[in-house]
Design a protein around this motif. Structure first.
Motif, PDB file in Angstrom:
ATOM      1  N   SER A 167      54.919  10.506  35.499  1.00 42.14           N
ATOM      2  CA  SER A 167      55.294   9.293  36.234  1.00 42.14           C
ATOM      3  C   SER A 167      54.908   8.080  35.404  1.00 42.14           C
ATOM      4  N   ARG A 168      55.592   6.958  35.630  1.00 40.94           N
ATOM      5  CA  ARG A 168      55.351   5.745  34.848  1.00 40.94           C
ATOM      6  C   ARG A 168      55.113   4.572  35.787  1.00 40.94           C
ATOM      7  N   HIS A 169      54.162   3.716  35.408  1.00 35.13           N
ATOM      8  CA  HIS A 169      53.865   2.537  36.229  1.00 35.13           C
ATOM      9  C   HIS A 169      53.039   1.557  35.415  1.00 35.13           C
ATOM     10  N   ASP A 170      53.355   0.300  35.544  1.00 35.94           N
ATOM     11  CA  ASP A 170      52.559  -0.792  34.955  1.00 35.94           C
ATOM     12  C   ASP A 170      52.200  -0.544  33.488  1.00 35.94           C
ATOM     13  N   GLY A 171      53.167  -0.073  32.722  1.00 33.68           N
ATOM     14  CA  GLY A 171      52.924   0.134  31.307  1.00 33.68           C
ATOM     15  C   GLY A 171      52.120   1.369  30.988  1.00 33.68           C
ATOM     16  N   GLN A 172      51.877   2.224  31.987  1.00 39.03           N
ATOM     17  CA  GLN A 172      51.133   3.462  31.799  1.00 39.03           C
ATOM     18  C   GLN A 172      52.029   4.661  32.062  1.00 39.03           C
ATOM     19  N   CYS A 173      51.644   5.780  31.510  1.00 41.87           N
ATOM     20  CA  CYS A 173      52.361   7.039  31.706  1.00 41.87           C
ATOM     21  C   CYS A 173      51.340   8.078  32.164  1.00 41.87           C
ATOM     22  N   ASP A 174      51.541   8.617  33.365  1.00 37.11           N
ATOM     23  CA  ASP A 174      50.600   9.573  33.936  1.00 37.11           C
ATOM     24  C   ASP A 174      51.160  10.989  33.872  1.00 37.11           C
ATOM     25  N   LEU A 175      50.319  11.913  33.502  1.00 38.22           N
ATOM     26  CA  LEU A 175      50.670  13.327  33.521  1.00 38.22           C
ATOM     27  C   LEU A 175      49.846  13.978  34.621  1.00 38.22           C
ATOM     28  N   ARG A 176      50.526  14.636  35.579  1.00 35.65           N
ATOM     29  CA  ARG A 176      49.847  15.257  36.710  1.00 35.65           C
ATOM     30  C   ARG A 176      50.181  16.738  36.788  1.00 35.65           C
ATOM     31  N   ASP A 177      49.224  17.516  37.335  1.00 33.90           N
ATOM     32  CA  ASP A 177      49.473  18.950  37.488  1.00 33.90           C
ATOM     33  C   ASP A 177      50.249  19.212  38.765  1.00 33.90           C
ATOM     34  N   ASP A 178      50.491  20.494  39.074  1.00 31.16           N
ATOM     35  CA  ASP A 178      51.343  20.821  40.211  1.00 31.16           C
ATOM     36  C   ASP A 178      50.693  20.525  41.553  1.00 31.16           C
ATOM     37  N   THR A 179      49.399  20.180  41.565  1.00 35.38           N
ATOM     38  CA  THR A 179      48.738  19.772  42.806  1.00 35.38           C
ATOM     39  C   THR A 179      48.711  18.255  42.960  1.00 35.38           C
ATOM     40  N   GLY A 180      49.218  17.549  41.942  1.00 31.93           N
ATOM     41  CA  GLY A 180      49.225  16.095  41.977  1.00 31.93           C
ATOM     42  C   GLY A 180      48.020  15.452  41.351  1.00 31.93           C
ATOM     43  N   ASP A 181      47.073  16.262  40.886  1.00 25.52           N
ATOM     44  CA  ASP A 181      45.871  15.706  40.252  1.00 25.52           C
ATOM     45  C   ASP A 181      46.215  15.139  38.876  1.00 25.52           C
ATOM     46  N   LEU A 182      45.586  14.019  38.539  1.00 26.23           N
ATOM     47  CA  LEU A 182      45.831  13.357  37.263  1.00 26.23           C
ATOM     48  C   LEU A 182      45.222  14.161  36.133  1.00 26.23           C
ATOM     49  N   VAL A 183      46.039  14.507  35.155  1.00 29.19           N
ATOM     50  CA  VAL A 183      45.577  15.214  33.965  1.00 29.19           C
ATOM     51  C   VAL A 183      45.268  14.234  32.849  1.00 29.19           C
ATOM     52  N   LEU A 184      46.151  13.237  32.697  1.00 34.48           N
ATOM     53  CA  LEU A 184      46.028  12.301  31.585  1.00 34.48           C
ATOM     54  C   LEU A 184      46.794  11.030  31.916  1.00 34.48           C
ATOM     55  N   SER A 185      46.222   9.891  31.580  1.00 34.30           N
ATOM     56  CA  SER A 185      46.898   8.612  31.727  1.00 34.30           C
ATOM     57  C   SER A 185      46.833   7.883  30.392  1.00 34.30           C
ATOM     58  N   VAL A 186      48.002   7.552  29.836  1.00 39.85           N
ATOM     59  CA  VAL A 186      48.061   6.934  28.520  1.00 39.85           C
ATOM     60  C   VAL A 186      49.055   5.781  28.533  1.00 39.85           C
ATOM     61  N   ASN A 187      49.039   5.021  27.451  1.00 39.98           N
ATOM     62  CA  ASN A 187      49.998   3.933  27.310  1.00 39.98           C
ATOM     63  C   ASN A 187      51.420   4.487  27.357  1.00 39.98           C
ATOM     64  N   ASP A 188      52.313   3.723  27.954  1.00 37.19           N
ATOM     65  CA  ASP A 188      53.702   4.172  28.115  1.00 37.19           C
ATOM     66  C   ASP A 188      54.381   4.432  26.772  1.00 37.19           C
ATOM     67  N   LEU A 189      53.789   3.978  25.698  1.00 38.98           N
ATOM     68  CA  LEU A 189      54.326   4.246  24.366  1.00 38.98           C
ATOM     69  C   LEU A 189      54.410   5.756  24.105  1.00 38.98           C
ATOM     70  N   ALA A 190      53.552   6.522  24.800  1.00 38.00           N
ATOM     71  CA  ALA A 190      53.514   7.966  24.595  1.00 38.00           C
ATOM     72  C   ALA A 190      54.529   8.715  25.454  1.00 38.00           C
ATOM     73  N   HIS A 191      55.323   7.993  26.268  1.00 38.86           N
ATOM     74  CA  HIS A 191      56.252   8.666  27.182  1.00 38.86           C
ATOM     75  C   HIS A 191      57.222   9.616  26.469  1.00 38.86           C
ATOM     76  N   PRO A 192      57.884   9.207  25.375  1.00 36.71           N
ATOM     77  CA  PRO A 192      58.789  10.150  24.698  1.00 36.71           C
ATOM     78  C   PRO A 192      58.078  11.421  24.231  1.00 36.71           C
ATOM     79  N   ALA A 193      56.846  11.270  23.768  1.00 38.44           N
ATOM     80  CA  ALA A 193      56.086  12.440  23.307  1.00 38.44           C
ATOM     81  C   ALA A 193      55.758  13.367  24.463  1.00 38.44           C
ATOM     82  N   LEU A 194      55.343  12.786  25.600  1.00 38.92           N
ATOM     83  CA  LEU A 194      55.016  13.618  26.760  1.00 38.92           C
ATOM     84  C   LEU A 194      56.255  14.319  27.299  1.00 38.92           C
ATOM     85  N   GLU A 195      57.373  13.627  27.332  1.00 35.94           N
ATOM     86  CA  GLU A 195      58.623  14.255  27.778  1.00 35.94           C
ATOM     87  C   GLU A 195      58.976  15.432  26.869  1.00 35.94           C
TER      88      GLU A 195
END
Length: 236
Positions: A169-197
């Motif tokens: 998910s993306r918000h306010d210039g951040q990119c969040d990676l969450r597990d299947d329970t919705g818990d936050l795994v990692l939050s990084v600058n949105d610059l990393a979005h293509p890499a995470l995808e």
């Protein structure tokens, strides 16, 4: 892996039996240039010196794991484990090594092997206990090669653990990676979005292949964080 009795802290230098000496410790000096060559040829390592380090640690692990029959020593590094596995592929040479230094065949059991009925009062060594025994036995701290997350470079190959489901998910210039329970795994600058995808849809890749505008150092840092979170695993 056997069923374990409730964990009890272990003395890193037990007094009930001496630490291995003679032939057992001599196993660390055993040379197998064919293993080194295969590690390099199969791109498991990048250099001969890296292959030699991994093979040395594999031999040290075997020595340590055989030092106390009442303790189960878990393999903590995927890459050291792969060096051990490559050695075993040379069946005759590995069997001769085991017989020469330990008087019997030393089996290799993956961490996900089916559990077997308990055969005694074995306890499993924690990582801290493993470090303490390693230092007591070999006279030096546990090397960085044992920490898979500390050995990430642009040319390192990793794979995504298919059992770990994640969403982005993306918000306010951040990119969040969450597990299947919705818990936050990692939050990084949105610059990393293509890499995470890319990571979420790719099974195996080299760190340098991550798309976007990240530098090689930033790509390595991202992968290190995901290795620590067990979203990724180092590929052998």
């Amino acid at each position: 892996m056997t069923n374990l009795a409730p964990h009890q802290p272990l003395d890193p230098t037990p007094t009930k039996r001496p630490e291995p000496t003679g032939p057992a410790l001599d196993a660390v000096d055993f040379e197998a240039p064919y293993v080194i060559e295969k590690l390099v040829k199969d791109h498991i390592v990048q250099t001969v010196s890296e292959a030699e380090r991994l093979f040395t640690e594999a031999k040290r692990f075997i020595v340590l794991s055989q030092s106390d029959p009442d303790v189960i020593c878990e393999m903590y590094s995927v890459r050291v484990d792969e060096a051990w596995h490559q050695f075993i592929l040379y069946t005759a040479e590995y069997m001769e090594f085991c017989q020469r230094f330990f008087g019997r065949y030393v089996p290799h059991s993956p961490n996900n092997a089916p559990q077997r009925p308990s055969t005694g009062h074995c306890v499993q060594m924690t990582f801290d206990e493993f470090m303490a025994r390693y230092e007591a036995m070999f006279g030096e701290p546990l090397p960085d090669v044992w920490y898979d997350t500390r050995n990430v470079t642009a040319s390192r190959r990793v794979f995504r653990d298919a059992t770990t489901k994640v969403s982005i998910s993306r918000h306010d210039g951040q990119c969040d990676l969450r597990d299947d329970t919705g818990d936050l795994v990692l939050s990084v600058n949105d610059l990393a979005h293509p890499a995470l995808e890319f990571i979420t849809r790719t099974g195996v890749f080299y760190v340098r292949e991550l798309p976007g505008e990240l530098t090689d150092e930033e790509k390595a840092a991202l992968v290190e964080a995901l290795l620590a979170a067990r979203v990724l695993r180092p590929a052998a």
